[in-house]
Design a protein around this motif. Structure first.
Motif, PDB file in Angstrom:
ATOM      1  N   PRO A   1       0.805  -1.228   0.000  1.00 19.68           N
ATOM      2  CA  PRO A   1       0.000   0.000   0.000  1.00 19.68           C
ATOM      3  C   PRO A   1       0.837   1.277   0.000  1.00 19.68           C
ATOM      4  O   PRO A   1       0.365   2.331  -0.440  1.00 19.68           O
ATOM      5  N   ARG A   2       2.075   1.218   0.462  1.00 20.07           N
ATOM      6  CA  ARG A   2       2.912   2.415   0.487  1.00 20.07           C
ATOM      7  C   ARG A   2       3.290   2.871  -0.925  1.00 20.07           C
ATOM      8  O   ARG A   2       3.733   4.001  -1.125  1.00 20.07           O
ATOM      9  N   LEU A   3       3.139   1.980  -1.922  1.00 19.72           N
ATOM     10  CA  LEU A   3       3.545   2.297  -3.288  1.00 19.72           C
ATOM     11  C   LEU A   3       2.351   2.526  -4.207  1.00 19.72           C
ATOM     12  O   LEU A   3       2.517   2.704  -5.423  1.00 19.72           O
ATOM     13  N   GLN A   4       1.160   2.531  -3.669  1.00 14.59           N
ATOM     14  CA  GLN A   4      -0.040   2.700  -4.481  1.00 14.59           C
ATOM     15  C   GLN A   4      -0.117   4.124  -5.052  1.00 14.59           C
ATOM     16  O   GLN A   4       0.239   5.093  -4.391  1.00 14.59           O
ATOM     17  N   GLY A   5      -0.581   4.221  -6.304  1.00 17.88           N
ATOM     18  CA  GLY A   5      -0.769   5.521  -6.931  1.00 17.88           C
ATOM     19  C   GLY A   5       0.487   6.139  -7.513  1.00 17.88           C
ATOM     20  O   GLY A   5       0.459   7.250  -8.029  1.00 17.88           O
ATOM     21  N   HIS A   6       1.606   5.428  -7.469  1.00 13.91           N
ATOM     22  CA  HIS A   6       2.847   5.951  -8.033  1.00 13.91           C
ATOM     23  C   HIS A   6       2.857   5.786  -9.556  1.00 13.91           C
ATOM     24  O   HIS A   6       2.187   4.907 -10.105  1.00 13.91           O
TER      25      HIS A   6
END
Length: 289
Positions: free
Chosen positions: A104-109
């Protein structure tokens, strides 16, 4: 840094090297993006790896990593590379694991490729066609031992030169990718060889061409530095072996100690561009007249 040097000398390919580096770094393998959370990260990248895999480019600091600590350990063992006991223990326990797909920390990148090896080959092909040469782009993903890749290119060039190929002369055969050099053990009393994968490709190519008429070649690293030297690569001509022999230089001797620089420098056949400040991997061009 020591492990990285040993990987470079081992013959490991770029995927294997990056698998190890990702697990020994605090920023590679998606860790930089994870450290930026919850900020949204946009990555603009220039590809220097076969296939343009964004998780491999620069060891993917802003991209999720599908490899594991176990993979890194397997590679280190395969190539006989020692790591400090404390680091090995952390790898064995999985404590150095990287952010995985779906984290989830890399979502939307976002990741955008703005330059690739294939684009460089297409530009070279267009330049060759503009002066009336037939052009053939083999691939931007060629890997393997540099000297062996050189021999394969020589076989293609020989076939074209002898009229036994679908490649119609005059032509230029182009390829990219990232070959490797397995550094041979140094013999006591023997001078240390110098060079990189482009130069070693040219050694293998020159040896296999064996002075055939009508074939010239250039191999260079697009960042302007082949290995650790000041040249980008080297040139091969029909008279390369003869000019080298006149100076007492033997291809077999220089291949045995990975000394492409020492072979081509006395011939005046090093390609020196200076750093280009960019990198889209290896570039190879074989001209057949």
């Amino acid at each position: 840094q020591r492990i990285n040097r040993e990987l470079l000398n081992s013959g490991a390919n770029i995927l294997e090297m990056n698998t190890v580096r990702k697990h020994l770094s605090r920023i590679k393998g998606g860790r930089l993006a994870a450290g930026c959370a919850p900020a949204r990260v946009v990555t603009i990248t220039i590809s220097d790896v076969p296939g343009d895999d964004v998780s491999v480019i620069a060891s993917g600091p802003t991209v999720a990593d599908a490899t594991s600590c176990a993979d890194a350990l397997d590679i280190l063992q395969r190539y006989g590379i020692d790591v400090p006991p404390a680091v090995r223990a952390q790898l064995e326990r999985g404590e150095l694991e990287t952010p995985k797909p779906g984290d989830p920390r890399l979502q939307g990148h976002e990741v955008h490729l703005i330059a690739t090896p294939q684009q460089s080959l297409e530009a070279a092909a267009a330049a060759a066609r503009a002066v009336g040469l037939n052009t053939y782009v083999l691939s931007d993903e060629i890997e393997g031992e540099s000297r062996e890749v050189g021999k394969v290119h020589a076989a293609l060039a020989r076939s074209a030169a002898l009229g036994r190929s679908d490649f119609k002369t005059p032509c230029v055969i182009l390829s990219g990718g990232e070959t490797t050099v397995t550094v041979r053990p140094r013999v006591e009393g023997q001078a240390k060889g110098k060079g990189g994968r482009a130069g070693e490709f040219c050694l293998g190519l020159a040896q296999a061409l064996n002075g055939i008429k009508g074939v010239w070649a250039l191999a260079a690293d697009t960042d302007g530095i082949d290995g650790m030297e000041d040249n980008a690569g080297a040139l091969v001509a029909p008279d390369t072996l003869a000019r080298a022999a006149a100076q007492g230089l033997k291809v077999t001797d220089h291949l045995a100690r990975n000394d492409a620089h020492g072979y081509f420098q006395p011939l005046g056949d090093l390609v020196v561009t200076g750093p280009t400040h960019t990198n889209v991997n290896d570039f190879r061009a074989v001209l057949v007249i």
